[in-house]
Design a protein around this motif. Structure first.
Motif, PDB file in Angstrom:
ATOM      1  N   PRO A   1      -4.392  28.768  63.677  1.00 51.27           N
ATOM      2  CA  PRO A   1      -4.765  27.967  63.024  1.00 51.27           C
ATOM      3  C   PRO A   1      -6.364  27.809  62.710  1.00 51.27           C
ATOM      4  O   PRO A   1      -7.021  27.766  62.105  1.00 51.27           O
ATOM      5  N   ARG A   2      -7.036  28.255  64.168  1.00 47.66           N
ATOM      6  CA  ARG A   2      -8.425  28.468  64.412  1.00 47.66           C
ATOM      7  C   ARG A   2      -9.002  29.684  63.533  1.00 47.66           C
ATOM      8  O   ARG A   2      -9.878  29.157  62.830  1.00 47.66           O
ATOM      9  N   GLN A   3      -8.045  30.558  63.408  1.00 46.15           N
ATOM     10  CA  GLN A   3      -8.816  31.611  62.727  1.00 46.15           C
ATOM     11  C   GLN A   3      -8.480  31.418  61.123  1.00 46.15           C
ATOM     12  O   GLN A   3      -9.306  31.772  60.418  1.00 46.15           O
ATOM     13  N   GLN A   4      -7.674  30.882  60.751  1.00 46.17           N
ATOM     14  CA  GLN A   4      -7.139  30.427  59.523  1.00 46.17           C
ATOM     15  C   GLN A   4      -8.491  29.458  58.990  1.00 46.17           C
ATOM     16  O   GLN A   4      -8.863  29.767  57.943  1.00 46.17           O
ATOM     17  N   LEU A   5      -8.832  28.729  59.811  1.00 45.98           N
ATOM     18  CA  LEU A   5      -9.928  27.576  59.461  1.00 45.98           C
ATOM     19  C   LEU A   5     -11.119  28.684  59.385  1.00 45.98           C
ATOM     20  O   LEU A   5     -11.830  28.563  58.374  1.00 45.98           O
ATOM     21  N   PHE A   6     -11.418  29.423  60.132  1.00 49.27           N
ATOM     22  CA  PHE A   6     -12.647  30.223  59.959  1.00 49.27           C
ATOM     23  C   PHE A   6     -12.703  31.118  58.774  1.00 49.27           C
ATOM     24  O   PHE A   6     -13.624  31.260  58.143  1.00 49.27           O
ATOM     25  N   ILE A   7     -11.431  31.627  58.590  1.00 53.10           N
ATOM     26  CA  ILE A   7     -11.205  32.649  57.276  1.00 53.10           C
ATOM     27  C   ILE A   7     -11.456  31.652  56.207  1.00 53.10           C
ATOM     28  O   ILE A   7     -12.176  31.889  55.178  1.00 53.10           O
ATOM     29  N   PHE A   8     -10.725  30.675  56.108  1.00 53.92           N
ATOM     30  CA  PHE A   8     -11.196  29.657  55.112  1.00 53.92           C
ATOM     31  C   PHE A   8     -12.378  29.356  54.554  1.00 53.92           C
ATOM     32  O   PHE A   8     -12.948  29.538  53.640  1.00 53.92           O
ATOM     33  N   VAL A   9     -13.413  29.154  55.750  1.00 56.23           N
ATOM     34  CA  VAL A   9     -14.640  28.941  55.389  1.00 56.23           C
ATOM     35  C   VAL A   9     -15.266  30.068  55.165  1.00 56.23           C
ATOM     36  O   VAL A   9     -16.412  30.119  54.101  1.00 56.23           O
ATOM     37  N   GLY A  10     -14.694  31.155  55.576  1.00 54.81           N
ATOM     38  CA  GLY A  10     -15.452  32.572  55.112  1.00 54.81           C
ATOM     39  C   GLY A  10     -15.168  32.805  53.638  1.00 54.81           C
ATOM     40  O   GLY A  10     -16.061  33.177  52.764  1.00 54.81           O
ATOM     41  N   LEU A  11     -14.011  32.197  53.124  1.00 55.35           N
ATOM     42  CA  LEU A  11     -13.784  32.408  51.660  1.00 55.35           C
ATOM     43  C   LEU A  11     -14.833  31.670  50.911  1.00 55.35           C
ATOM     44  O   LEU A  11     -15.152  32.097  49.954  1.00 55.35           O
ATOM     45  N   MET A  12     -15.053  30.479  51.522  1.00 60.39           N
ATOM     46  CA  MET A  12     -15.946  29.623  50.774  1.00 60.39           C
ATOM     47  C   MET A  12     -17.416  30.328  50.844  1.00 60.39           C
ATOM     48  O   MET A  12     -17.864  30.164  49.906  1.00 60.39           O
ATOM     49  N   ILE A  13     -17.630  30.864  51.922  1.00 62.29           N
ATOM     50  CA  ILE A  13     -18.954  31.722  51.714  1.00 62.29           C
ATOM     51  C   ILE A  13     -19.025  32.749  50.706  1.00 62.29           C
ATOM     52  O   ILE A  13     -20.158  32.906  50.060  1.00 62.29           O
ATOM     53  N   GLU A  14     -17.905  33.486  50.343  1.00 64.73           N
ATOM     54  CA  GLU A  14     -17.823  34.292  49.482  1.00 64.73           C
ATOM     55  C   GLU A  14     -18.157  33.857  48.136  1.00 64.73           C
ATOM     56  O   GLU A  14     -18.772  34.276  47.117  1.00 64.73           O
ATOM     57  N   ILE A  15     -17.584  32.506  47.953  1.00 58.04           N
ATOM     58  CA  ILE A  15     -17.829  31.810  46.626  1.00 58.04           C
ATOM     59  C   ILE A  15     -19.148  31.413  46.547  1.00 58.04           C
ATOM     60  O   ILE A  15     -19.872  31.432  45.618  1.00 58.04           O
ATOM     61  N   ALA A  16     -19.850  30.964  47.841  1.00 58.46           N
ATOM     62  CA  ALA A  16     -21.188  30.644  47.681  1.00 58.46           C
ATOM     63  C   ALA A  16     -22.114  31.638  47.085  1.00 58.46           C
ATOM     64  O   ALA A  16     -23.007  31.366  46.824  1.00 58.46           O
ATOM     65  N   GLU A  17     -21.905  33.017  47.630  1.00 59.50           N
ATOM     66  CA  GLU A  17     -22.666  34.139  47.501  1.00 59.50           C
ATOM     67  C   GLU A  17     -22.579  34.292  46.013  1.00 59.50           C
ATOM     68  O   GLU A  17     -23.581  34.767  45.344  1.00 59.50           O
ATOM     69  N   GLN A  18     -21.417  34.137  45.356  1.00 54.41           N
ATOM     70  CA  GLN A  18     -21.502  34.236  43.963  1.00 54.41           C
ATOM     71  C   GLN A  18     -22.397  33.216  43.139  1.00 54.41           C
ATOM     72  O   GLN A  18     -23.103  33.477  42.262  1.00 54.41           O
ATOM     73  N   LEU A  19     -22.113  32.008  43.759  1.00 55.31           N
ATOM     74  CA  LEU A  19     -22.996  30.842  43.120  1.00 55.31           C
ATOM     75  C   LEU A  19     -24.302  31.247  43.218  1.00 55.31           C
ATOM     76  O   LEU A  19     -25.163  30.824  42.355  1.00 55.31           O
TER      77      LEU A  19
END
Lengths: 217, 217
Positions: free
Chosen positions: A85-103
């Motif tokens: 779960p902890r890795q899932q959390l960090f990965i999830f936020v990592g995916l948000m960072i990817e989206i942020a980079e596009q934005l």
DNA sequence: TTTATTATACCGACTAGTCGGTTTAGATGA
DNA sequence: TCATCTAAACCGACTAGTCGGTATAATAAA
């Protein structure tokens, strides 16, 4: 025949409206301007939307649906990429960072939630609650993940996990304002990284921290 | 004679305008509505402001001045309350939390920067740069403090200190959106506490952390 | 095969009212 | 007197929304 021409009229109206609303807000966006942009006439608009309010509602519904899909699909992906779960959390936020980079590559990053929020006196309660529910979705899904993580890894500081979940919304919305106002390369992504840092510091294993900086006692 | 009556006409117009802009945004706020609220007539408005654009500018100038005063005076207070830069930093953010608590007691917390930001297509570049400069003020003052702190206490994670300074703006602006959309008791203050937590975790002394949880060696 | 019917999609002139802004004139107090 | 301030009537441009009508295509009846 061209791919552009195939877009249904209603969607083309919504697209043009969203662009204009993004630049000037909803009130300042007139129906005539929308129609001028797509080269249609008044009758067409009111064939597809009974009132301008109905346009507002259609815009936010579409935006909220796409927002929810990002949330749900990103969480699913994160949960497939790890069992912890902890890795899932960090990965999830990592995916948000990817989206942020596009934005960050867009000139005027767009969030209809914020636009409506600052003009909310214009909208009926139903329209407003679409936005409220969207934000509560993030709280619910991310909050659930945080509670799971917190059981295995008690946070270093005593925090309310719902408000910690809300913080991803806060960081995004705040970073939008910053990115639209002060130009910089990676504003939104960088701010989202701060959020991930915070989570990592909060949920790191006791004493020795798991970060690059050398010392482990 | 009443304290209300003594307020200069121009300020009363600005106050009424700000309230309406806060609720509906700038574009949807008509001059007639402002005048109706203060019980004056059109000539009065255009005596005090040449155009509606000039009103926009006057509003943001006033708001930015008050914003800067909060920034500068809070930093001064923090620097008087401790000699240690790290403590000054935490005190400063603590003062921001106090301000956030006041904002949380308002029904519709107000930030003219954000309102203008989401309608920025309406405003001339000068008006927009007032906001940009205001945000850069925070970056500059808080960034300077962070650099001082970071020299004595290297951050646990490698971060860009300007973007870390920006984060207080991000947290406030984001928390405004959340507070205006989802009702909760202490939204803005709680989010600002997260920011303080993050700073404390980043700049804590190596290994053993300096937080309430028992241990002080 | 032709003709009538119907529904969808779209057009553009029109209306009532609101917008930002102007003009003219009068009131107030130094 | 002179500057400051306010009121009221007015203007043209633009607003959301209406309405009568048209083009197209599918269906059904002749």
């Amino acid at each position: 025949m061209s791919p552009e021409t195939k877009i249904p009229t209603r969607d083309r109206l919504l697209n043009a409206a969203e662009e204009l609303v993004n630049a000037k807000g909803f009130a300042a966006t007139s129906i005539d301007q929308i129609l001028a942009r797509v080269g249609m006439s008044k009758g067409t608009f009111f064939y597809h939307f009974k009132t301008k309010d109905e346009l507002a509602r259609a815009l936010i519904d579409r935006f909220a649906a796409s927002d929810e899909q990002v949330l749900v699909s990103s969480m699913e992906r994160a949960e497939k990429l790890s069992d912890d779960p902890r890795q899932q959390l960090f990965i999830f936020v990592g995916l948000m960072i990817e989206i942020a980079e596009q934005l960050d590559n867009q000139a005027q990053p767009n969030c209809l939630f914020a636009t409506y929020c600052w003009e909310n006196g214009l909208f009926d309660p139903e329209t407003q609650s679409v936005i409220e529910n969207a934000l509560l979705n993030w709280r619910r899904m991310l909050g659930h993940k945080l509670r799971t993580v917190a059981q295995a890894h008690p946070p270093k500081v005593d925090v309310d996990l719902d408000s910690l979940a809300d913080m991803i919304t806060v960081v995004f919305e705040g970073a939008f304002v910053l990115a639209r106002t002060v130009d910089g390369k990676d504003t939104i992504a960088e701010q989202t990284r701060h959020y991930r840092n915070y989570l990592q510091l909060l949920f790191s294993d006791e004493g020795n921290h798991t970060f690059p900086s050398t010392s482990t006692d």
